[in-house]
Each structure stands twice: as C-alpha cells, then as structure tokens.
Design an enzyme around this catalytic site. Sequence first.
Site, PDB file in Angstrom:
ATOM      1  N   VAL A  71       0.847  -1.194   0.000  1.00  0.00           N
ATOM      2  CA  VAL A  71       0.000   0.000   0.000  1.00  0.00           C
ATOM      3  C   VAL A  71       0.882   1.244   0.000  1.00  0.00           C
ATOM      4  O   VAL A  71       1.749   1.397   0.869  1.00  0.00           O
ATOM      5  CB  VAL A  71      -0.934   0.024   1.231  1.00  0.00           C
ATOM      6  N   GLY A 128       8.707   4.514   2.707  1.00  0.00           N
ATOM      7  CA  GLY A 128       7.765   4.166   3.763  1.00  0.00           C
ATOM      8  C   GLY A 128       6.354   3.945   3.282  1.00  0.00           C
ATOM      9  O   GLY A 128       5.896   4.575   2.348  1.00  0.00           O
ATOM     10  N   SER A 129       5.647   3.032   3.932  1.00  0.00           N
ATOM     11  CA  SER A 129       4.275   2.751   3.543  1.00  0.00           C
ATOM     12  C   SER A 129       3.699   1.674   4.435  1.00  0.00           C
ATOM     13  O   SER A 129       3.927   1.667   5.636  1.00  0.00           O
ATOM     14  CB  SER A 129       4.201   2.354   2.074  1.00  0.00           C
ATOM     15  N   ARG A 130       2.972   0.704   3.821  1.00  0.00           N
ATOM     16  CA  ARG A 130       2.230  -0.288   4.591  1.00  0.00           C
ATOM     17  C   ARG A 130       2.103  -1.576   3.774  1.00  0.00           C
ATOM     18  O   ARG A 130       2.021  -1.539   2.547  1.00  0.00           O
ATOM     19  CB  ARG A 130       0.846   0.299   4.891  1.00  0.00           C
TER      20      ARG A 130
END
Length: 215
Positions: free
Chosen positions: A153, A183-185
């Site tokens: 994501v 950065g993320s998910r």
Amino acid sequence: MNNTYPHPIIAREGWPYLGGIFIVTLIVHAAAGLGWAWPFWLLTVFVLQFFRDPARTVPTQANAILSPADGRIVAVEQVRDPYADRDALKISVFMNVFNVHSNRAPVDGTVQQVQYFPGKFVNADLDKASLENERNAVVLRRADGQVVTSVQVAGLIARRILCYTKVGETLARGQRYGFIRFGSRVDVYLPLTARPRVTIGEKVSATLTVLAELD
C-alpha cells in the site's frame, strides 16, 4: 523470477539515488570544501541507510506466516479480503522512512493473482489507506490449498510501488518480491483459522518475525 537475489547490502532500487547524490557530494566537496559539503555527506548517509537491504534467515516452522516487511503492527482484525473474496484475518505492518523497504513473501506459494489499483496517498498509518490508497495485491496459494494475500500500500510520502512477481510464479518464504520507496504499509490477509503471534504496536522484521501460524 530469480530466487537468488544477491543482497548487495544496498537495494538495487537505491543505486541511482545513491550514485547521483554521491557524485554531487564529491563535486561540492572538491569545489567548496567540507564546510559546504557536510550537508550532502549527511544526505548520502541517509540514502545509504534508507536503501539498506540485509539478507534474512528464514524461520524453520513450516506453518509460520512471516512478516513481509519491517515496521510496526497497526492492525490485527477480522475483515473481508476483497482480493481473494473471503472473510479473513488481516495483519498490517506500517513502514516508516527509517525501516528497510524490501517486501518479502510471507509464505511458500504459487501466485494466483497480481492486482494493481490506483488510488489516493493518505497516511498509510490510517485504516482507510488499505482500501483507498494506491496498492498492489499478490494472492498466494500454498501447497495445502490455504490462501494468503499480501498487499503493498502506497502512503503519504511513498508513491512508488514495485512488484516483481507475476501470476503462475512460485515464491519461497522470505523471497524478495517487491519494494516500496519512502515508507508505507503492507496488509496480510490470512485464513480465519490462523493464530496471530503479534499485537498492535509491536515492531517486526521482514522474514524474521512470525506474524501468525496456520493450522
């Protein structure tokens, strides 16, 4: 897909960035000295640590679901898996800019689907990011028939999802299959019978941390 990624310490996705900033830093240092160049050296160090990509040792438990990313657990809940069309246990890992950003397969399995969805870029720490943000889902089927979905994501800063696998390929646990810059998910959807082994707020490491166990 190559199963033997060489782990060159610095992720290949970062080579252009590192090469560019290193050349600029050397030019500034040569032209103006350390007094002007030190911010560029700091930036070079930041890029080095951001794109670090250490090798990981795969745990031996055959029924273990491994973390696909470094970061912090932000969700452990029962939800609908919209990619495999089933009820599932979702475990979400939030990656900040200081985490390693390589994404690795959580299980051994054959890729059943690879689905890309354009979307927004809200803070990936928020629950709504799972279904509103740009994302890429990989649905894996294990040899025993159990399905695990791993979803990259994008986030507020991370706007570049890279996925290197395709339908029909076989991934091994811990195998590097993607990367998200800055950065993320990653959301992992598991069978409802899976037993979670992490809690919200816990820090995890890709491949090294067991997220859950399957029956």
